[in-house]
Design a protein around this motif. Structure first.
Motif, short mmCIF file in Angstrom:
data_model
loop_
_atom_site.label_atom_id
_atom_site.label_comp_id
_atom_site.label_asym_id
_atom_site.label_seq_id
_atom_site.Cartn_x
_atom_site.Cartn_y
_atom_site.Cartn_z
N LEU A 199 0.86 -1.29 -0.02
CA LEU A 199 -0.14 0.04 -0.01
C LEU A 199 0.67 1.19 0.09
O LEU A 199 0.48 2.14 -0.77
CB LEU A 199 -0.78 -0.08 1.31
N GLU A 200 2.00 1.10 0.70
CA GLU A 200 2.75 2.43 0.96
C GLU A 200 4.08 1.97 1.58
O GLU A 200 3.90 1.04 2.32
CB GLU A 200 1.79 3.56 1.80
N THR A 201 5.06 2.89 1.39
CA THR A 201 6.24 2.72 1.98
C THR A 201 6.90 4.08 2.58
O THR A 201 6.67 5.24 1.78
CB THR A 201 7.41 1.91 1.36
N PHE A 202 7.47 4.23 3.68
CA PHE A 202 8.09 5.50 4.18
C PHE A 202 9.15 5.19 4.99
O PHE A 202 9.33 4.15 5.96
CB PHE A 202 7.11 6.52 4.79
N VAL A 203 10.13 6.24 5.05
CA VAL A 203 11.28 5.99 5.73
C VAL A 203 11.35 6.41 6.96
O VAL A 203 10.91 7.75 7.24
CB VAL A 203 12.52 6.64 4.96
N LEU A 204 11.78 6.18 8.30
CA LEU A 204 11.78 6.77 9.24
C LEU A 204 12.92 7.71 9.45
O LEU A 204 13.98 7.54 9.04
CB LEU A 204 12.09 5.65 10.66
N PRO A 205 12.65 8.88 10.04
CA PRO A 205 13.59 9.90 10.04
C PRO A 205 14.58 9.53 10.98
O PRO A 205 14.54 8.91 11.98
CB PRO A 205 12.73 11.28 10.41
N GLN A 206 15.73 10.48 11.04
CA GLN A 206 16.76 10.40 12.00
C GLN A 206 16.40 10.47 13.57
O GLN A 206 16.86 9.84 14.40
CB GLN A 206 17.84 11.28 11.67
N GLN A 207 15.36 11.26 14.02
CA GLN A 207 14.78 11.46 15.09
C GLN A 207 14.36 10.17 15.58
O GLN A 207 14.44 9.94 16.80
CB GLN A 207 13.73 12.60 14.89
N ALA A 208 13.76 9.25 14.82
CA ALA A 208 13.11 7.94 15.36
C ALA A 208 14.34 7.03 15.76
O ALA A 208 13.97 6.13 16.50
CB ALA A 208 12.39 7.23 14.28
N TRP A 209 15.45 7.19 15.25
CA TRP A 209 16.71 6.54 15.53
C TRP A 209 17.24 7.14 17.07
O TRP A 209 17.61 6.25 17.84
CB TRP A 209 17.80 6.45 14.68
N TRP A 210 17.33 8.39 17.38
CA TRP A 210 17.85 8.75 18.48
C TRP A 210 16.98 8.69 19.63
O TRP A 210 17.50 8.45 20.91
CB TRP A 210 18.44 10.08 18.05
N ASP A 211 15.85 9.46 19.60
CA ASP A 211 15.34 9.72 20.71
C ASP A 211 14.88 8.54 21.69
O ASP A 211 14.92 8.88 23.13
CB ASP A 211 13.68 10.44 20.48
N GLU A 212 14.33 7.56 21.20
CA GLU A 212 14.08 6.52 22.01
C GLU A 212 14.76 5.14 21.95
O GLU A 212 14.33 4.07 22.43
CB GLU A 212 12.46 6.01 21.84
N TYR A 213 16.01 5.35 21.10
CA TYR A 213 16.69 4.16 20.78
C TYR A 213 18.21 4.21 21.05
O TYR A 213 18.75 4.02 22.09
CB TYR A 213 16.40 3.14 19.49
N TYR A 214 18.74 4.92 20.03
CA TYR A 214 20.30 5.27 20.33
C TYR A 214 20.44 6.01 21.40
O TYR A 214 21.70 5.92 22.23
CB TYR A 214 20.86 5.61 19.18
N GLY A 215 19.91 7.03 21.72
CA GLY A 215 19.90 7.97 22.85
C GLY A 215 20.18 7.00 24.03
O GLY A 215 20.95 7.22 24.84
N PRO A 216 18.89 6.46 24.35
CA PRO A 216 18.94 5.79 25.71
C PRO A 216 19.84 4.59 25.80
O PRO A 216 20.60 4.44 26.84
CB PRO A 216 17.52 4.95 25.78
#
Length: 267
Positions: A199-216
């Motif tokens: 149906l659709e694809t979309f790319v997660l932005p960089q914010q989605a990597w840092w705020d709740e995953y790589y940052g913690p």
């Protein structure tokens, strides 16, 4: 189990020593998520999939500590069967669900999501954030599709090449850690071959990597460094986390998680 990368992604459970297995979870337990994402992007993917009927049945595959399970239960007011192999993740999910008044909507199941004993065609929505790579993208879709009713929908996030010319460093790292990583085009073709309409694809932005995953995750490994001086397995797990975080920090444009929104075609 969501988000297992680096050293852990290169080893099967049978090859992993008890100490290394324990060290991996020591690094990752307690994090809000086990792969890039956020409540905002879970809600956005759900919105793009369209409305679901009252009483819809939802299966969250590789739920980890259950951040997305809670969003799905709250947004749909539907029962979410949340599957993971790691018991402490499910216990954390149960606690968080109770705190948010969602305990009656969460059904935790400790199981191998490659061999679920669920009735075929029994779910309206399948969800998987950051975990399908454990089976492989095409193999995971083929394994799970029978659980979905005809016309049912699925959202899955998958680590994907988003540049036609990835950096040599990214190629080398993921060539070792996840050699089966595909492109949006190849994954779209694989989904079609597995019986889904994309149906659709979309790319997660960089914010989605840092705020709740790589940052913690970075804060967690920093807190464990002193302890790792006397624990080789913990030191190895921390080195792999450092390698992965450092690579994305230097090169956020070669790869990302992509959200694939799918519909089950009638057989």
């Amino acid at each position: 189990m969501a988000g297992r990368r680096g050293l852990m992604a290169r080893m099967s459970d049978s090859e992993m020593s008890e100490g290394l297995y324990r060290a991996f979870f020591r690094v990752h337990d307690g994090l809000p998520r086990q792969s890039p994402g956020s409540d905002e992007f879970t809600r956005e993917a759900l919105r793009r999939l369209g409305p679901f009927p009252e009483g819809a049945r939802v299966l969250d595959l590789g739920c980890g500590p259950g951040a997305h399970s809670l969003v799905l239960a709250e947004a749909l007011r539907a029962q979410v069967t949340a599957v993971d192999r790691h018991g402490p993740y499910l216990a954390a999910l149960e606690r968080r669900a109770a705190e948010r008044g969602l305990g009656h909507l969460i059904r935790p199941v400790q199981a191998d999501f490659a061999a679920l004993e669920e009735r075929p065609g029994s779910y309206d929505l399948l969800w998987c954030e950051g975990a399908i790579y454990l089976l492989g993208f095409a193999a995971g879709l083929a394994t799970w599709r029978p659980l979905l009713r005809p016309g049912g929908r699925m959202a899955v996030t998958e680590l994907t090449w988003i540049s036609e010319a990835p950096s040599p460093e990214a190629r080398a790292f993921w060539g070792e850690a996840y050699p089966a990583m595909g492109t949006i085009a190849s994954n779209t073709a694989a989904a079609g071959g597995a019986g889904f309409e994309v149906l659709e694809t979309f790319v997660l932005p960089q914010q989605a990597w840092w705020d709740e995953y790589y940052g913690p995750l970075r804060r967690r490994v920093d807190a464990l460094r002193a302890e790792a001086e006397a624990d080789p397995d913990l030191a190895a797990a921390i080195r792999e986390a450092d390698r992965e975080i450092g690579l994305y920090e230097r090169d956020p444009h070669s790869y990302s998680y992509v959200v694939y929104l799918l519909r089950n075609r009638p057989r």
